[in-house]
Design a protein around this motif. Structure first.
Motif, short mmCIF file in Angstrom:
data_model
loop_
_atom_site.label_atom_id
_atom_site.label_comp_id
_atom_site.label_asym_id
_atom_site.label_seq_id
_atom_site.Cartn_x
_atom_site.Cartn_y
_atom_site.Cartn_z
N SER A 56 0.82 -1.37 -0.10
CA SER A 56 -0.01 -0.02 0.08
C SER A 56 1.09 1.20 0.11
O SER A 56 0.49 2.26 -0.64
CB SER A 56 -0.78 -0.29 1.12
OG SER A 56 -1.64 -1.09 1.18
N ASP A 71 -0.62 9.31 7.86
CA ASP A 71 -1.38 8.26 8.40
C ASP A 71 -0.39 7.54 9.07
O ASP A 71 0.31 6.66 8.36
CB ASP A 71 -2.43 7.54 7.24
CG ASP A 71 -2.50 6.09 7.86
OD1 ASP A 71 -2.73 6.03 9.19
OD2 ASP A 71 -2.64 5.29 7.19
N THR A 305 -8.52 -0.75 -0.93
CA THR A 305 -7.33 -0.26 -0.74
C THR A 305 -6.68 0.80 -1.57
O THR A 305 -6.59 2.09 -1.38
CB THR A 305 -6.51 -1.49 -0.55
OG1 THR A 305 -6.72 -2.17 0.73
CG2 THR A 305 -4.98 -0.82 -0.06
N THR A 308 -9.12 3.91 -1.89
CA THR A 308 -8.95 4.83 -0.75
C THR A 308 -7.49 5.93 -1.34
O THR A 308 -7.79 7.17 -0.95
CB THR A 308 -8.68 4.21 0.52
OG1 THR A 308 -9.65 3.41 0.80
CG2 THR A 308 -8.43 5.39 1.74
N ILE A 309 -6.70 5.35 -1.76
CA ILE A 309 -5.64 6.29 -2.04
C ILE A 309 -6.12 7.18 -3.20
O ILE A 309 -5.76 8.54 -3.17
CB ILE A 309 -4.52 5.57 -2.76
CG1 ILE A 309 -3.82 4.48 -1.72
CG2 ILE A 309 -3.39 6.20 -3.16
CD1 ILE A 309 -2.89 3.47 -1.99
N PRO A 322 -2.97 8.63 3.07
CA PRO A 322 -3.15 7.05 3.58
C PRO A 322 -2.10 6.44 3.41
O PRO A 322 -1.13 6.61 2.44
CB PRO A 322 -4.08 6.58 2.44
CG PRO A 322 -4.74 7.90 1.86
CD PRO A 322 -3.80 8.74 1.83
N LEU A 326 -3.80 1.65 5.82
CA LEU A 326 -4.45 0.92 4.64
C LEU A 326 -4.77 -0.57 4.89
O LEU A 326 -5.54 -1.10 4.16
CB LEU A 326 -3.53 1.13 3.47
CG LEU A 326 -3.55 2.55 2.70
CD1 LEU A 326 -2.50 2.97 1.87
CD2 LEU A 326 -5.23 2.74 2.08
N ILE A 329 -8.26 -1.66 6.49
CA ILE A 329 -9.68 -1.19 6.12
C ILE A 329 -10.61 -2.30 6.20
O ILE A 329 -11.68 -1.97 6.49
CB ILE A 329 -9.44 -0.78 4.65
CG1 ILE A 329 -8.47 0.65 4.43
CG2 ILE A 329 -10.52 -0.67 3.92
CD1 ILE A 329 -8.36 0.98 3.06
#
Length: 446
Positions: A56, A71, A305, A308-309, A322, A326, A329
């Motif tokens: 991630s 994060d 995943t 979200t980025i 993020p 990650l 999640i």
């Protein structure tokens, strides 16, 4: 060295078993079996984190996203929470709130998941850091506890029906917080013509894709895709794919071991409550780790995943990059998936909205969180940057309570009461509906 949850949980479960009338040997066996199952779940989750986490992070770097709030992960924030000088007071208040609510029949959840009290306590700690008022800090923590236990009660039918774990609730705010967005949004999607007809599930993939739809193969494919996006070499792509395939296979097996230990406790609790409390049902509150191994949850999390980025890059107002969280999640979307009844289409849409809310709340609260971490001796920032996570006051419920208690109380508290009241009515109706459906199903199977 402090005893972790894999040590504390068997002890607590053994004590609970004795209270419910089990003999010591049987209570201890149940507690140890649950502890072993939980340890297995944690080991597999850690394996997923250790493999998915770096991938991630590599995706973040490859996408070239430049955001100034890092994060740092829920673990770092938990360390900040447990390092607070008022943590002992707040933990006692949470425990006392649970006991009082049980006595008053305001909740059925007996929360034995002491470790995750930190999700409730961090709100009070943040309030105290801003206001320097212990009373407000305690009040904020108590409100968080009340909301947590009620959400646990309301989502218990989902835990039993969708995840197949009876007699258990999930008082883990990192999972519960998404419910206040997911429940009404799922209701709304069900009202939209066309959208309400889309119902694609992982089981459908197994049906139509055959070999490629099997959980282990889906894990291999999704893990490999993430490896490609991380620009891994072929060997590491395949390694990540196999690791995710292993997760899809191993966690359900660990969950079944967990269930084996839980059943004697559940049966004893049922007999105990029928005898002593005229059939009142108690729910054992456990860590959300017991539900994140569901294949629908893992599949949704793996898809979310990289999404979200992308959301972080294009979401107006977001400054959170993020990174460490990650890999967890799964916890944020577990109950989302249950509310959507495993509908992958709805789970991804609702899950994306929930993650967007986390990013925005994380952006707003990052300055105070960074100062708080520094004050406890944990300077987690780099080059003066701010920190955040997918936990603490980035969680929707935690954010709302935190903002209410640091704002003008004359205005904010009535608004908070109105919001909580609305959610209370909505979730109570939804929970009763779920419980009714579950009862009908059990009657038809009898």
């Amino acid at each position: 060295m402090k005893a972790g949850p894999t040590v504390i949980l068997p002890i607590i479960i053994t004590i609970v078993g004795l209270i419910f009338g089990l003999k010591l040997a049987k209570a201890f066996r149940s507690g140890l079996t649950i502890g072993i199952g939980f340890a297995g779940i944690i080991l597999v989750i850690d394996m997923m984190k250790s493999n998915l986490g770096p991938a991630s992070k590599a995706m973040v770097e490859n996408f070239g996203i430049k955001l100034d709030i890092l994060d740092v992960g829920w673990g770092a924030i938990a360390a900040v929470t447990w390092g607070s000088p008022i943590i002992a007071i707040l933990i006692f208040c949470i425990l006392a709130t649970n006991i009082v609510m049980l006595v008053l029949k305001a909740t059925d959840t007996l929360d034995v998941d002491i470790w995750n009290y930190h999700h409730m306590a961090i709100v009070g700690i943040m309030v105290y850091f801003v206001t320097k008022n212990v009373g407000l800090s305690i009040a904020a923590t108590v409100v968080m506890a009340i909301i947590t236990f009620k959400l646990s009660d309301w989502t218990a039918p989902l835990v039993e029906d969708f995840f197949g774990i009876p007699g258990v609730s999930i008082p883990t705010m990192s999972a519960l917080s998404s419910v206040v967005i997911a429940a009404p949004l799922n209701w709304l999607l069900d009202k939209i013509p066309g959208i309400n007809k889309i119902d694609f599930k992982v089981k459908d993939a197994q049906k139509y894709l055959g070999f490629f739809g099997e959980p282990m193969i889906l894990g291999l494919i999704l893990g490999s895709i993430i490896g490609v996006l991380a620009k891994y070499p072929v060997s590491k792509i395949l390694s990540l794919g196999v690791s995710m395939a292993a997760v899809m296979v191993l966690i359900p097996k660990m969950t079944s071991l967990f269930m084996e230990g839980l059943m004697p406790i559940s049966e004893a609790a049922q007999k105990f409550t029928q005898k002593k409390f005229k059939g009142r049902k108690f729910l054992i509150g456990l860590d959300a780790a017991v539900v994140v191994g569901n294949e629908d949850v893992i599949t949704t999390a793996l898809i979310l995943t990289p999404l979200t980025i992308l959301i972080a890059a294009i979401l107006p107002g977001n400054r959170v990059l993020p990174f460490a969280d990650l890999a967890v999640i799964t916890f944020r979307v577990a109950l989302v998936v249950a509310i959507a009844r495993g509908n992958l289409f709805k789970s991804i849409i609702i899950g994306g909205v929930c993650m967007a809310a986390v990013l925005l709340a994380g952006t707003v609260t990052a300055p105070v969180l960074t100062q708080l971490a520094t004050s406890t001796g944990l300077d987690l920032s780099t080059n003066g940057s701010l920190i955040s996570s997918f936990a603490a006051t980035s969680l929707t419920v935690s954010f709302l309570v935190y903002k209410a208690f640091i704002s003008n109380l004359v205005i904010s508290i009535p608004i908070l009461v109105l919001v909580i009241g609305s959610v209370w009515v909505f979730m109570s109706k939804l929970s009763k509906k779920r419980a009714s459906i579950l009862a009908t199903k059990e009657t038809s199977q009898a």
